[in-house]
Design a protein around this motif. Structure first.
Motif, short mmCIF file in Angstrom:
data_model
loop_
_atom_site.label_atom_id
_atom_site.label_comp_id
_atom_site.label_asym_id
_atom_site.label_seq_id
_atom_site.Cartn_x
_atom_site.Cartn_y
_atom_site.Cartn_z
N ARG A 93 32.25 42.65 48.13
CA ARG A 93 32.58 42.39 46.46
C ARG A 93 31.55 43.06 45.70
N GLN A 94 32.18 43.75 44.73
CA GLN A 94 31.34 44.47 43.98
C GLN A 94 31.74 44.02 42.54
N GLY A 95 30.89 43.39 41.83
CA GLY A 95 31.27 42.85 40.52
C GLY A 95 32.68 42.04 40.53
N ARG A 96 33.66 42.40 39.81
CA ARG A 96 34.65 41.53 39.86
C ARG A 96 36.01 42.01 40.93
N VAL A 97 35.38 42.94 41.79
CA VAL A 97 36.50 43.54 42.67
C VAL A 97 35.94 43.49 43.96
N SER A 98 37.02 43.14 44.79
CA SER A 98 36.74 42.71 46.21
C SER A 98 37.59 43.85 47.11
N GLU A 99 37.06 44.05 48.33
CA GLU A 99 37.96 44.94 49.12
C GLU A 99 38.37 44.31 50.49
N LEU A 100 39.32 44.52 51.07
CA LEU A 100 39.71 44.07 52.35
C LEU A 100 40.41 45.18 53.13
N THR A 101 39.57 45.30 54.46
CA THR A 101 39.91 46.06 55.48
C THR A 101 40.46 45.31 56.73
N THR A 102 41.66 45.89 57.30
CA THR A 102 42.22 45.26 58.42
C THR A 102 42.72 46.37 59.30
N ILE A 103 42.54 46.15 60.80
CA ILE A 103 43.11 46.70 61.80
C ILE A 103 43.88 45.93 62.45
#
Length: 148
Positions: A4-14
């Motif tokens: 997460r950076q500030g108010r934004v999150s990331e999702l990575t899936t395989i």
């Protein structure tokens, strides 16, 4: 889930694809319905799909506003059929419409935290960006009219 950076999150899936799923998924990804869910949810900055490893795996990455639980709950509540349309080609996909909790757990099991991730506007939500675009457009129109 993810970084997460500030108010934004990331999702990575395989994710593992069903036999023949890569070909079917490519056809689905060419259909605008594959992306309609993101518009309706309104918190998705981007989504990326990469089919690899001789068409046996799917890399799915996304960036979104806020935390994981509200994000997946929005999809489960607002547009479960859209995610099922795309991800039914994934081996073991439980189905978001019928099994929201199992689907969230399934995604978590296949999640891989990004080692690095850049977010240009970590404190701007999708709503903030769209609002800024509307303001800029209105201001440009006002300037055009003033210059007459």
């Amino acid at each position: 889930m993810g970084r997460r950076q500030g108010r934004v999150s990331e999702l990575t899936t395989i994710l593992p694809l069903k036999p023949g799923g890569a070909e079917r998924l490519r056809a689905k990804l060419a259909d605008p319905r594959a992306y309609g869910a993101a518009e309706r949810v309104g918190t998705v900055h981007d989504m990326r799909y990469v089919i690899f490893d001789n068409d046996t795996k799917l890399l799915f990455c996304t960036a979104y506003d806020g935390d994981w639980d509200p994000y997946i709950n929005d999809f489960a509540t607002l547009v479960p059929e859209m995610l099922d349309f795309v991800f039914e080609e994934v081996e073991g996909w439980p189905g978001l419409r019928d099994n929201p909790k199992q689907t969230a757990d399934f995604i978590a099991e296949h999640q891989v935290t990004a080692d690095g991730w850049y977010c240009a506007y970590p404190d701007a939500t999708v709503k903030d960006v769209r609002r800024g675009q509307r303001i800029a457009k209105a201001f440009d129109k006002l300037l055009d009219e003033a210059q007459g």
